[in-house]
Design a protein around this motif. Sequence first.
Motif, mmCIF file in Angstrom:
data_model
loop_
_atom_site.group_PDB
_atom_site.id
_atom_site.type_symbol
_atom_site.label_atom_id
_atom_site.label_comp_id
_atom_site.label_asym_id
_atom_site.label_seq_id
_atom_site.Cartn_x
_atom_site.Cartn_y
_atom_site.Cartn_z
ATOM 1 N N HIS A 79 0.856 -1.184 0.000
ATOM 2 C CA HIS A 79 0.000 0.000 0.000
ATOM 3 C C HIS A 79 0.894 1.236 0.000
ATOM 4 C CE1 HIS A 79 -3.881 -1.884 0.505
ATOM 5 N NE2 HIS A 79 -3.319 -2.733 1.329
ATOM 6 N N CYS A 80 0.521 2.224 -0.807
ATOM 7 C CA CYS A 80 1.236 3.497 -0.811
ATOM 8 C C CYS A 80 1.111 4.114 0.586
ATOM 9 C CB CYS A 80 0.628 4.430 -1.859
ATOM 10 S SG CYS A 80 1.233 6.115 -1.767
ATOM 11 N N SER A 81 2.223 4.574 1.145
ATOM 12 C CA SER A 81 2.190 5.098 2.518
ATOM 13 C C SER A 81 1.490 6.451 2.596
ATOM 14 C CB SER A 81 3.611 5.221 3.068
ATOM 15 O OG SER A 81 4.350 6.086 2.228
ATOM 16 N N VAL A 82 1.212 7.071 1.426
ATOM 17 C CA VAL A 82 0.508 8.356 1.418
ATOM 18 C C VAL A 82 -0.990 8.143 1.202
ATOM 19 C CG1 VAL A 82 0.269 10.607 0.301
ATOM 20 C CG2 VAL A 82 2.532 9.551 0.542
ATOM 21 N N CYS A 83 -1.343 7.471 0.084
ATOM 22 C CA CYS A 83 -2.759 7.410 -0.296
ATOM 23 C C CYS A 83 -3.377 6.026 -0.083
ATOM 24 C CB CYS A 83 -2.924 7.827 -1.753
ATOM 25 S SG CYS A 83 -2.283 6.611 -2.915
ATOM 26 N N SER A 84 -2.558 5.021 0.279
ATOM 27 C CA SER A 84 -3.025 3.646 0.535
ATOM 28 C C SER A 84 -3.431 2.877 -0.707
ATOM 29 C CB SER A 84 -4.184 3.605 1.545
ATOM 30 O OG SER A 84 -3.711 3.940 2.808
ATOM 31 N N PRO A 91 6.291 6.232 -2.385
ATOM 32 C CA PRO A 91 4.880 6.400 -2.729
ATOM 33 C C PRO A 91 4.559 5.883 -4.141
ATOM 34 C CG PRO A 91 5.835 8.462 -1.935
ATOM 35 C CD PRO A 91 6.959 7.518 -2.145
ATOM 36 N N CYS A 92 3.248 5.765 -4.412
ATOM 37 C CA CYS A 92 2.795 5.196 -5.678
ATOM 38 C C CYS A 92 3.052 6.166 -6.841
ATOM 39 C CB CYS A 92 1.298 4.884 -5.596
ATOM 40 S SG CYS A 92 0.252 6.342 -5.557
ATOM 41 N N ALA A 93 2.812 5.687 -8.064
ATOM 42 C CA ALA A 93 3.090 6.482 -9.265
ATOM 43 C C ALA A 93 2.260 7.771 -9.285
ATOM 44 C CB ALA A 93 2.808 5.651 -10.512
ATOM 45 N N ILE A 94 1.048 7.733 -8.752
ATOM 46 C CA ILE A 94 0.192 8.929 -8.767
ATOM 47 C C ILE A 94 0.726 9.960 -7.772
ATOM 48 C CG2 ILE A 94 -2.121 9.800 -8.226
ATOM 49 C CD1 ILE A 94 -3.240 7.156 -9.372
ATOM 50 N N CYS A 95 1.066 9.482 -6.566
ATOM 51 C CA CYS A 95 1.571 10.411 -5.542
ATOM 52 C C CYS A 95 2.913 11.035 -5.940
ATOM 53 C CB CYS A 95 1.696 9.706 -4.197
ATOM 54 S SG CYS A 95 0.107 9.421 -3.390
ATOM 55 N N THR A 96 3.715 10.306 -6.751
ATOM 56 C CA THR A 96 5.021 10.853 -7.122
ATOM 57 C C THR A 96 4.968 11.696 -8.400
ATOM 58 O OG1 THR A 96 5.472 8.719 -8.143
ATOM 59 C CG2 THR A 96 6.483 9.112 -6.005
HETATM 60 ZN ZN ZN Z 1 -0.118 7.087 -3.381
#
Ligand code: ZN
Length: 229
Positions: A79-84, A91-96
């Motif tokens: 799970h992405c540590s920002v958005c889960s 973090p995931c591709a969207i958060c980065t």
């Molecule tokens: Zn994310």
Amino acid sequence: MVNRSGAREGAGAGRSVPAAPRSRAYPEAVDRLIERLADLPGIGRRSAERLAFHLLKSDEAAAMALARAIADVKRTVRHCSVCSNFAEGDPCAICTDATRDRSTVLVVEQPKDLIALEQTGMYKGLYHVLMGRLSPLDGIGPEELTAGDLLARVDDPAKNPGGVPIREVVLGLNPTLEGDGTALYLAEELHKRSVAVSRLARGLPSGSQLEYANKAVLADAILGRQKVE
Ligand SMILES: [Zn+2]
């Protein structure tokens, strides 16, 4: 076929009843596979048997590819540590993605909701995946969800990608009783903070006809009417 097995394997029936008439005709490894498959959601014992026999019949390469895919997904996806959201990196591709609007966060229940919204190509902000919805009867409160992480992101820009303060939270929960309850809870918490709160529009689906829409959909469409420019 689906109905037949669905009826026999209906919720609560199948597995919890100790399989009384189960013969020990299968080798132990087959029994073990059937039991594991029957633990999956929506798979009762009959479907599990069918899947197990399919795997026994299929060639070894195909069966091992499935085993490897399961092992890989458990080893690499987190799970992405920002958005889960599910992610191979953190973090995931969207958060980065620095080209996205990091001041807007759209809250959804499940990763599959995020994927559906992404596929529209219409949203360029960030997300927050709750990993469920409030369901007091099932003992699911805010602590069982990632609601606390969302509020922390709003409270502390350092917890949002790029250190960007969140200006708007869009509630994209499902228009169900539990989804509405969850949206209400989040809206109350968010209104205590200096952030704009909105929710996805609801009402008539594109391509539908008024005469076939149910009352709740029509009521939402009337309440959510928009000015014609
Ligand atoms: Zn994310």
